[in-house]
Scaffold this motif. Structure first.
Motif, PDB file in Angstrom:
ATOM      1  N   GLN A  48       4.797   9.360   3.806  1.00  0.00           N
ATOM      2  CA  GLN A  48       4.119  10.608   3.642  1.00  0.00           C
ATOM      3  C   GLN A  48       4.638  11.548   4.386  1.00  0.00           C
ATOM      4  O   GLN A  48       4.871  12.676   4.212  1.00  0.00           O
ATOM      5  N   SER A  61      -1.375   4.348  -5.032  1.00  0.00           N
ATOM      6  CA  SER A  61      -1.083   3.048  -4.669  1.00  0.00           C
ATOM      7  C   SER A  61      -2.186   2.293  -4.976  1.00  0.00           C
ATOM      8  O   SER A  61      -2.199   1.179  -5.309  1.00  0.00           O
ATOM      9  N   LEU A  68       1.001  -1.176   0.033  1.00  0.00           N
ATOM     10  CA  LEU A  68      -0.033  -0.011  -0.027  1.00  0.00           C
ATOM     11  C   LEU A  68       0.992   1.329   0.097  1.00  0.00           C
ATOM     12  O   LEU A  68       0.208   2.498  -0.256  1.00  0.00           O
ATOM     13  N   GLY A  69       2.218   1.254   0.106  1.00  0.00           N
ATOM     14  CA  GLY A  69       3.099   2.384   0.593  1.00  0.00           C
ATOM     15  C   GLY A  69       3.428   2.838  -0.730  1.00  0.00           C
ATOM     16  O   GLY A  69       4.262   3.743  -0.555  1.00  0.00           O
ATOM     17  N   THR A 125       2.812  -2.156   5.004  1.00  0.00           N
ATOM     18  CA  THR A 125       2.595  -1.069   4.010  1.00  0.00           C
ATOM     19  C   THR A 125       1.773  -0.133   4.202  1.00  0.00           C
ATOM     20  O   THR A 125       1.960   0.852   3.620  1.00  0.00           O
ATOM     21  N   GLU A 183       2.726   4.717  -3.243  1.00  0.00           N
ATOM     22  CA  GLU A 183       2.716   6.231  -3.532  1.00  0.00           C
ATOM     23  C   GLU A 183       3.732   7.164  -2.659  1.00  0.00           C
ATOM     24  O   GLU A 183       4.118   8.078  -3.097  1.00  0.00           O
ATOM     25  N   SER A 184       3.741   6.641  -1.280  1.00  0.00           N
ATOM     26  CA  SER A 184       4.611   7.529  -0.459  1.00  0.00           C
ATOM     27  C   SER A 184       5.997   7.469  -0.698  1.00  0.00           C
ATOM     28  O   SER A 184       6.745   8.119  -0.591  1.00  0.00           O
ATOM     29  N   TYR A 206       3.087   3.539   4.273  1.00  0.00           N
ATOM     30  CA  TYR A 206       2.368   4.502   3.357  1.00  0.00           C
ATOM     31  C   TYR A 206       1.911   5.920   4.189  1.00  0.00           C
ATOM     32  O   TYR A 206       2.287   6.920   3.655  1.00  0.00           O
TER      33      TYR A 206
END
Lengths: 338, 267
Positions: free
Chosen positions: A151, A268, A86-87, A143, A89-90, A147
């Motif tokens: 961030q 994500s 899930l992470g 994750t 994007e960060s 995330y």
């Protein structure tokens, strides 16, 4: 892609129309489904507005999808083994900011800056993998932590502000801005995205790694019993995912000419949607990396349609939600809802 | 296939004093057993007698708390399934078959032991062809490119056994090979076991289907609460004989206890 086919003599229970349609579109995991979706979306888009099919629009579409394609390839590795990241994007935002920060604020030459960023990301990904594989914390939880945590890191890097060449005086350009240039008329971003996809798929198909990763997603106990080192492989996939997220961040920074801490919000889940659309089930075990890339392109088309129709960007969320529902249904096989 | 000195008069595998505990439960209390070359050894016993645990120790999936193994007379340490397969030529066919349903038959057969070119490239065509050969040798119509999850239980069982033939393993261990299959397919599996025997393989199988055990086994070891109670040659054996061997001891002990309690003054 060859290698697996269905046994003949279908059972008498599987003759319903949805099942037949499902069989026509290729069995679960095959690359025929995302191609079918892509063609369908392309047709719908062209019907909505002829501007879609213009060369300049298609070029922009490919460029703006390139980041999600790279993210989705990394995510595909993780989902193949039955985990989730899930992470990404960060990580994309944080490592994009790291590359910019090293280059702009500290004058680190481009080569070492990029190398350091990528190596840092891979090490971080390996740590995530270790937490999942050895400490047995579910990947969803770990994750989710990256995330949120990264961030924060992205925000803290420059006090919540963006980084661009003019963040210092005199301005220091991003040495890697060349990524956003073109080679032989094709944007380097497209070349990188295609290159990453092709290399990843070749590795999955033509080395044992593909079967190993799929076996973990399909039946981890079986994989361990035949002697596969499932823990090491899990560490590997999270390292790959983080590394590619960092690459996407660097690409984004080069493209925009600046990097915001909030870059890539929502990516994500779009990457995960792309992977599922591309034919890898949520539990992993089968599917292609190329499918994930095509899924990312499909999401890009949807975003493009929204722009071309002049709809507010908020509509993107609704469309991605619809796409996710469709992806979930078709991932079950033949549009049967359990 | 291995560098261990081989004493061909010795049993192919010997076990002495094998003990295995799981927490406070003792699954095996000291197993002494010889497995002879080219026999079909059946292992029977009540649930919890330690049969599956014994096989897990033979294949290296668990490690014993004490005891020793000998391979053709030579002491060996059984460390991991992967090493057991390669060094000792032991192939374990698990009750749940240990195969990945999403992968094809040939991918499952070669999982972990892929044929490679230049060390890292999979020789997909060679693997598929070799898998096809072995499946044909077993007289099945299963094709290597079929997806494993779409095969019936019996067909999957045959594929699992095919792994042993594929890599020419000499000792094949089977945990409940006919338990979850239809009667018709069970015959296929039993015939295949007979074939393995004819090819000179050594087979050890656990089964609670006593009729199947009597049909294929040459010797039968009876496990009772973590020990080998008896080893019987399969000559004119009946199911009743096996049942008595598995439970008869306990029934006799219970009767003796009851009789003792009937004596006045022994409470």
């Amino acid at each position: 892609m060859t290698g697996i086919s269905s046994a003949p003599a279908p059972s008498p229970y599987r003759q319903s129309l949805p099942a037949l349609l499902g069989r026509a579109a290729g069995q679960e995991g095959s690359v025929r489904r995302p191609i079918a979706f892509l063609i369908g979306a392309g047709i719908i888009a062209t019907l909505i507005t002829h501007d879609f099919i213009r060369g300049s629009n298609l070029n922009e579409l490919l460029i703006s999808s390139s980041f999600l394609v790279v993210l989705s390839v990394g995510e595909a590795f993780v989902i193949l083994v039955g985990s989730i990241d899930l992470g990404v994007e960060s990580l994309m935002a944080s490592f994009g900011m790291l590359a910019a920060w090293l280059t702009v604020f500290h004058g680190v030459p481009t080569g070492p800056a990029l190398l350091g960023t990528m190596v840092g990301a891979v090490i971080l990904g390996a740590l995530v993998g270790l937490l999942v594989a050895k400490v047995h914390i579910p990947s969803f939880v770990v994750t989710l932590g990256t995330y949120w945590g990264f961030q924060g890191v992205a925000l803290l890097t420059n006090g919540g502000s963006y980084i661009s060449p003019s963040s210092v005086t005199p301005a220091r350009p991003f040495g890697f801005a060349v990524l956003a240039d073109s080679t032989l008329g094709v944007s380097n971003l497209i070349i990188v995205a295609v290159g990453v996809t092709v290399v990843a798929q070749l590795v999955i198909t033509f080395t044992p790694l593909g079967a190993w990763l799929k076996s973990i997603g399909s039946n981890e106990l079986a994989a361990r019993r035949v002697g596969l080192r499932a823990d090491a492989l899990k560490v590997l996939v999270f390292a790959v995912s983080a590394g590619l997220a960092a690459l996407a961040g660097i690409m984004m920074t080069a493209y925009q000419g600046s990097i915001y801490p909030t870059t890539g919000q929502g990516d994500s889940l779009e990457a995960i949607a792309a992977v599922i659309l591309g034919g890898i089930p949520f539990t992993g075990g089968r599917g292609t990396v190329v499918g994930a890339a095509l899924g990312a392109l499909l999401i890009g088309i949807i975003n493009d349609i929204i722009v071309l129709l002049g709809l507010p960007a908020l509509y993107e969320y609704i469309f991605v939600a619809a796409v996710l529902v469709v992806a979930g249904l078709q991932a079950r096989g033949g549009f049967l809802v359990k | 296939m291995n560098a261990i000195d081989q004493d061909h008069r010795a049993p192919v595998l010997s076990v002495r004093g094998l003990v295995k505990r799981f927490g406070s439960v003792t699954a095996l209390e000291g197993i002494d057993l010889d497995i002879n070359e080219n026999e079909v050894l059946g292992i029977v016993g009540d649930n919890g007698a330690g049969k599956s645990t014994f096989l897990a120790l033979l294949t290296g999936y668990h490690h014993p708390d004490s005891g020793e193994f000998r391979y053709r007379g030579h002491p060996v340490r059984i460390t991991s399934p992967a090493r057991t397969r390669r060094a000792l030529g032991i192939e374990m066919v698990y009750q749940d078959l240990a195969m990945a349903p999403d992968l094809s038959v040939w991918e499952n057969l070669f999982l972990g032991e892929e044929i490679k070119r230049f060390g890292i490239l999979s020789s997909r065509r060679a693997m598929r062809a070799r898998a096809g050969e072995v499946l044909a040798q077993m007289n099945t119509k299963i094709r290597p490119e079929w997806q494993l999850g779409q095969l019936s239980g019996g067909e999957r069982q045959l594929v699992a056994i095919a792994r042993g033939l594929l890599f020419d393993r000499d000792i094949i261990l089977l945990d409940e090979p006919t338990a979850a299959i239809s009667v018709a397919k069970a015959d296929d599996v039993l015939n295949t076991i007979g074939d393995l025997h004819k090819r000179g393989k050594t087979v050890v199988l656990i089964s609670h289907r006593l009729e199947d055990v009597l049909a294929v086994c040459t010797r039968i070891a009876v496990f009772v609460t973590g020990r080998v109670a008896q080893v019987l040659d399969n000559r004119d054996l009946t199911i009743a004989d096996l049942i008595h061997a598995m439970f008869g001891g306990a029934a006799d002990r219970q009767r003796a206890q009851w009789e003792r309690r009937q004596q006045p003054g022994t409470r």
